[in-house]
Design a protein around this motif. Structure first.
Motif, PDB file in Angstrom:
ATOM      1  N   GLY A  43       0.814  -1.213   0.000  1.00 17.05           N
ATOM      2  CA  GLY A  43       0.000   0.000   0.000  1.00 17.05           C
ATOM      3  C   GLY A  43       0.844   1.258   0.000  1.00 17.05           C
ATOM      4  O   GLY A  43       0.422   2.307   0.455  1.00 17.05           O
ATOM      5  N   GLN A  44       2.099   1.128  -0.496  1.00 10.21           N
ATOM      6  CA  GLN A  44       3.021   2.260  -0.486  1.00 10.21           C
ATOM      7  C   GLN A  44       3.358   2.577  -1.935  1.00 10.21           C
ATOM      8  O   GLN A  44       4.106   1.844  -2.566  1.00 10.21           O
ATOM      9  CB  GLN A  44       4.273   1.829   0.294  1.00 10.21           C
ATOM     10  N   ALA A  45       2.749   3.641  -2.466  1.00 16.77           N
ATOM     11  CA  ALA A  45       3.013   3.978  -3.856  1.00 16.77           C
ATOM     12  C   ALA A  45       4.370   4.685  -3.954  1.00 16.77           C
ATOM     13  O   ALA A  45       4.617   5.650  -3.238  1.00 16.77           O
ATOM     14  CB  ALA A  45       1.904   4.863  -4.388  1.00 16.77           C
ATOM     15  N   LEU A  46       5.258   4.158  -4.792  1.00 10.38           N
ATOM     16  CA  LEU A  46       6.581   4.772  -4.936  1.00 10.38           C
ATOM     17  C   LEU A  46       6.573   5.661  -6.172  1.00 10.38           C
ATOM     18  O   LEU A  46       6.393   5.204  -7.289  1.00 10.38           O
ATOM     19  CB  LEU A  46       7.656   3.691  -5.063  1.00 10.38           C
ATOM     20  N   HIS A  47       6.756   6.952  -5.946  1.00  7.35           N
ATOM     21  CA  HIS A  47       6.764   7.898  -7.046  1.00  7.35           C
ATOM     22  C   HIS A  47       8.190   8.287  -7.383  1.00  7.35           C
ATOM     23  O   HIS A  47       9.136   7.896  -6.712  1.00  7.35           O
ATOM     24  CB  HIS A  47       5.959   9.135  -6.660  1.00  7.35           C
ATOM     25  N   ILE A  48       8.287   9.112  -8.402  1.00  5.70           N
ATOM     26  CA  ILE A  48       9.596   9.563  -8.854  1.00  5.70           C
ATOM     27  C   ILE A  48      10.285  10.402  -7.767  1.00  5.70           C
ATOM     28  O   ILE A  48      11.484  10.539  -7.744  1.00  5.70           O
ATOM     29  CB  ILE A  48       9.415  10.349 -10.175  1.00  5.70           C
ATOM     30  N   TRP A  49       9.501  10.945  -6.814  1.00  6.30           N
ATOM     31  CA  TRP A  49      10.085  11.756  -5.753  1.00  6.30           C
ATOM     32  C   TRP A  49      10.230  10.984  -4.436  1.00  6.30           C
ATOM     33  O   TRP A  49      10.499  11.562  -3.399  1.00  6.30           O
ATOM     34  CB  TRP A  49       9.240  13.026  -5.544  1.00  6.30           C
ATOM     35  N   SER A  50      10.012   9.640  -4.467  1.00  2.00           N
ATOM     36  CA  SER A  50      10.143   8.879  -3.224  1.00  2.00           C
ATOM     37  C   SER A  50      11.591   8.429  -3.034  1.00  2.00           C
ATOM     38  O   SER A  50      12.126   7.745  -3.898  1.00  2.00           O
ATOM     39  CB  SER A  50       9.263   7.636  -3.259  1.00  2.00           C
ATOM     40  N   PRO A  51      12.214   8.790  -1.913  1.00  2.00           N
ATOM     41  CA  PRO A  51      13.597   8.352  -1.694  1.00  2.00           C
ATOM     42  C   PRO A  51      13.726   6.832  -1.679  1.00  2.00           C
ATOM     43  O   PRO A  51      14.738   6.292  -2.105  1.00  2.00           O
ATOM     44  CB  PRO A  51      13.972   8.962  -0.338  1.00  2.00           C
ATOM     45  N   GLN A  52      12.666   6.129  -1.210  1.00  2.00           N
ATOM     46  CA  GLN A  52      12.743   4.657  -1.125  1.00  2.00           C
ATOM     47  C   GLN A  52      13.008   4.012  -2.480  1.00  2.00           C
ATOM     48  O   GLN A  52      13.734   3.023  -2.559  1.00  2.00           O
ATOM     49  CB  GLN A  52      11.446   4.080  -0.549  1.00  2.00           C
ATOM     50  N   LEU A  53      12.426   4.588  -3.534  1.00  2.00           N
ATOM     51  CA  LEU A  53      12.610   4.027  -4.870  1.00  2.00           C
ATOM     52  C   LEU A  53      14.098   3.991  -5.227  1.00  2.00           C
ATOM     53  O   LEU A  53      14.637   2.966  -5.652  1.00  2.00           O
ATOM     54  CB  LEU A  53      11.817   4.855  -5.879  1.00  2.00           C
ATOM     55  N   TYR A  54      14.760   5.130  -5.008  1.00  2.00           N
ATOM     56  CA  TYR A  54      16.183   5.226  -5.356  1.00  2.00           C
ATOM     57  C   TYR A  54      17.027   4.405  -4.391  1.00  2.00           C
ATOM     58  O   TYR A  54      18.002   3.762  -4.780  1.00  2.00           O
ATOM     59  CB  TYR A  54      16.619   6.692  -5.312  1.00  2.00           C
ATOM     60  N   PHE A  55      16.619   4.436  -3.119  1.00  2.00           N
ATOM     61  CA  PHE A  55      17.344   3.696  -2.087  1.00  2.00           C
ATOM     62  C   PHE A  55      17.394   2.215  -2.426  1.00  2.00           C
ATOM     63  O   PHE A  55      18.461   1.588  -2.433  1.00  2.00           O
ATOM     64  CB  PHE A  55      16.652   3.945  -0.746  1.00  2.00           C
ATOM     65  N   LYS A  56      16.222   1.676  -2.775  1.00  2.00           N
ATOM     66  CA  LYS A  56      16.176   0.249  -3.107  1.00  2.00           C
ATOM     67  C   LYS A  56      16.942  -0.040  -4.387  1.00  2.00           C
ATOM     68  O   LYS A  56      17.592  -1.077  -4.503  1.00  2.00           O
ATOM     69  CB  LYS A  56      14.721  -0.197  -3.249  1.00  2.00           C
ATOM     70  N   ALA A  57      16.886   0.882  -5.332  1.00  2.00           N
ATOM     71  CA  ALA A  57      17.637   0.704  -6.579  1.00  2.00           C
ATOM     72  C   ALA A  57      19.136   0.660  -6.286  1.00  2.00           C
ATOM     73  O   ALA A  57      19.868  -0.168  -6.829  1.00  2.00           O
ATOM     74  CB  ALA A  57      17.318   1.830  -7.542  1.00  2.00           C
ATOM     75  N   VAL A  86      20.569   9.549   0.730  1.00  2.00           N
ATOM     76  CA  VAL A  86      21.857   9.296   1.380  1.00  2.00           C
ATOM     77  C   VAL A  86      21.661   8.948   2.845  1.00  2.00           C
ATOM     78  O   VAL A  86      22.352   8.090   3.396  1.00  2.00           O
ATOM     79  CB  VAL A  86      22.769  10.529   1.216  1.00  2.00           C
ATOM     80  N   LYS A  87      20.665   9.594   3.476  1.00  2.00           N
ATOM     81  CA  LYS A  87      20.389   9.317   4.879  1.00  2.00           C
ATOM     82  C   LYS A  87      19.954   7.863   5.052  1.00  2.00           C
ATOM     83  O   LYS A  87      20.416   7.167   5.965  1.00  2.00           O
ATOM     84  CB  LYS A  87      19.279  10.259   5.361  1.00  2.00           C
ATOM     85  N   LEU A  88      19.078   7.401   4.150  1.00  2.00           N
ATOM     86  CA  LEU A  88      18.651   6.002   4.202  1.00  2.00           C
ATOM     87  C   LEU A  88      19.849   5.075   4.019  1.00  2.00           C
ATOM     88  O   LEU A  88      19.993   4.068   4.705  1.00  2.00           O
ATOM     89  CB  LEU A  88      17.615   5.719   3.104  1.00  2.00           C
ATOM     90  N   LEU A  89      20.739   5.448   3.074  1.00  2.00           N
ATOM     91  CA  LEU A  89      21.906   4.608   2.803  1.00  2.00           C
ATOM     92  C   LEU A  89      22.849   4.581   3.999  1.00  2.00           C
ATOM     93  O   LEU A  89      23.406   3.540   4.335  1.00  2.00           O
ATOM     94  CB  LEU A  89      22.657   5.129   1.579  1.00  2.00           C
ATOM     95  N   ASP A  90      23.027   5.741   4.635  1.00  2.00           N
ATOM     96  CA  ASP A  90      23.922   5.810   5.792  1.00  2.00           C
ATOM     97  C   ASP A  90      23.438   4.896   6.913  1.00  2.00           C
ATOM     98  O   ASP A  90      24.232   4.276   7.614  1.00  2.00           O
ATOM     99  CB  ASP A  90      24.004   7.249   6.312  1.00  2.00           C
ATOM    100  N   ARG A  91      22.123   4.819   7.061  1.00  2.00           N
ATOM    101  CA  ARG A  91      21.573   4.002   8.142  1.00  2.00           C
ATOM    102  C   ARG A  91      21.828   2.519   7.924  1.00  2.00           C
ATOM    103  O   ARG A  91      21.806   1.736   8.872  1.00  2.00           O
ATOM    104  CB  ARG A  91      20.075   4.276   8.297  1.00  2.00           C
TER     105      ARG A  91
END
Lengths: 218, 190
Positions: A145-159, B176-181
């Protein structure tokens, strides 16, 4: 033509027409680019896309010049044809060269360190996997239930986490297949620079200067 | 903390993979850009779409600068992203590579000015500022921005600054904050 030379020429042409404003030369370059693209026998769909996709930024820039400045119709035409010249010259280079030929040529002719050449090539071959990974990440988000948009840090983080994982694996795989960073290499496929590569490169650039200068004087 | 400046196979692959991820994301952004441009063109504001989305296109630079903390990593990351975009069939053809280098050097400058010693909110903001100024200068030449009236020019610059700040500044910091964690990067980048 030698891949390194081809890309060098395409970039030099694009750089030069960024600073000049002669629409006839831009148009001529686009036509030459188109003829070269046609020799690679592109699919009909690709050809249609090539014509229509640049139309959007090209007309946006031209209309903006007409409405928002007093630079006039000539400059609008220059910007319009410039975009087409960029895209057709660029596509003439990319559609007639495979990535692996370009990378091998960059290593053998432009003397880029082999770790860069093969590192890039290895990663580039994961491209389809990356496209599917982006879809997987977004699907996994949707399931929670978490939509990942182009501005979501999680999208890039997981990538980036996936990249970390794959880069480690790929580097180890390459090392275990005998790749070492500094060792001299022999080549299965030699890519040579021939005299006509120089001729085409220098000849095209000279012709371009003559054309630009000639139309500039008019 | 001291970071080595040598590039190893693993770093190169990682940088390329990150660049490809961004290249794929840029490619996904393409249609948004087209829709926005088509919507804004009739009033002559088509180029604003470029400035509104600029931040997304320049993200790979500061992020790879921050992740690798090496001289040239921002430029290389942004450049490779643009090469990937070009091979995927991006809209700008051969000029994509030139834009990639310009944007890469632009975001690199922010880290250069701090001597590659500071990797924090300050250097990231500095990178946002250099990116906006340098890429705007490039668009003044390439896309004929220099000919617009001054009001529009200022408006476009402000839009670009905000967009770059949101994506290359705030969002990059969040990533970067997520990555640092995770504590993964410290062992990876040294």
């Amino acid at each position: 033509m030698n891949p390194s030379f081809k890309f060098l020429l395409a970039v030099l042409i694009a750089l030069e027409i960024s600073f000049t404003s002669t629409w006839i030369v831009n148009l001529a370059l686009a036509v030459i680019g188109l003829l070269l693209i046609l020799t690679s026998r592109p699919t009909f769909k690709r050809l249609i896309l090539l014509f229509f996709v640049p139309l959007i930024p090209a007309s946006a820039l031209a209309v903006a010049i007409l409405l928002q400045s007093n630079a006039g119709i000539h400059f609008a035409l220059v910007l319009f044809t410039r975009i087409y010249a960029y895209v057709f010259v660029g596509s003439a280079a990319t559609l007639t060269t495979t990535v692996s030929d370009l990378v091998m040529s960059l290593e053998q002719n432009a003397h880029i360190p082999s770790k860069f050449a093969y590192g890039f090539l290895g990663a580039f071959n994961l491209l389809p996997k990356i496209v599917s990974e982006v879809n997987i990440i977004r699907a996994a988000g949707n399931m929670r239930g978490q939509a990942l948009h182009i501005w979501s840090p999680q999208l890039y983080f997981k990538a980036i986490l996936a990249s970390l994982d794959w880069s480690e694996n790929l580097a180890e795989a390459m090392t275990s297949h005998g790749f070492s960073e500094e060792a001299p290499r022999t080549y299965f496929k030699r890519i040579r620079v021939r005299w006509w590569d120089w001729l085409v490169l220098i000849g095209s650039l000279v012709l371009l200067q003559v054309a630009l200068f000639g139309f500039h004087l008019q | 903390m001291k970071y080595s400046n040598a590039w190893h196979l693993r770093d190169i692959i990682l940088l390329t993979l990150i660049a490809i991820f961004f290249g794929v994301i840029y490619w996904i952004v393409g249609p948004v850009y087209n829709l926005l441009t088509v919507a804004l063109t009739p009033v002559g504001l088509g180029p604003a779409a470029n400035d509104i989305l600029m931040g997304i296109w320049v993200m790979a630079g500061p992020l790879s600068g921050y992740v690798f903390k090496k001289v040239g990593s921002a430029t290389l990351g942004e450049f490779l992203g643009s090469v990937v975009e070009m091979f995927l069939g991006g809209q700008w053809g051969a000029s994509t590579m030139i834009s990639g280098v310009v944007q890469g050097i632009a975001s690199e400058l922010g880290f250069t000015f701090t001597g590659y010693k500071r990797y924090d909110w300050f250097s990231l903001n500095l990178s946002v500022l250099t990116t906006t100024i340098v890429t705007f200068g490039w668009d003044m030449i390439r896309n004929g921005y220099a000919k617009y009236n001054i009001g529009l020019l200022i408006a476009l610059f402000v839009i670009r600054l905000i967009s770059t700040w949101i994506f290359a500044g705030v969002l990059t910091k969040a990533i970067v904050k997520l990555l640092d964690r995770t504590h993964l990067m410290q062992t990876q980048t040294r």
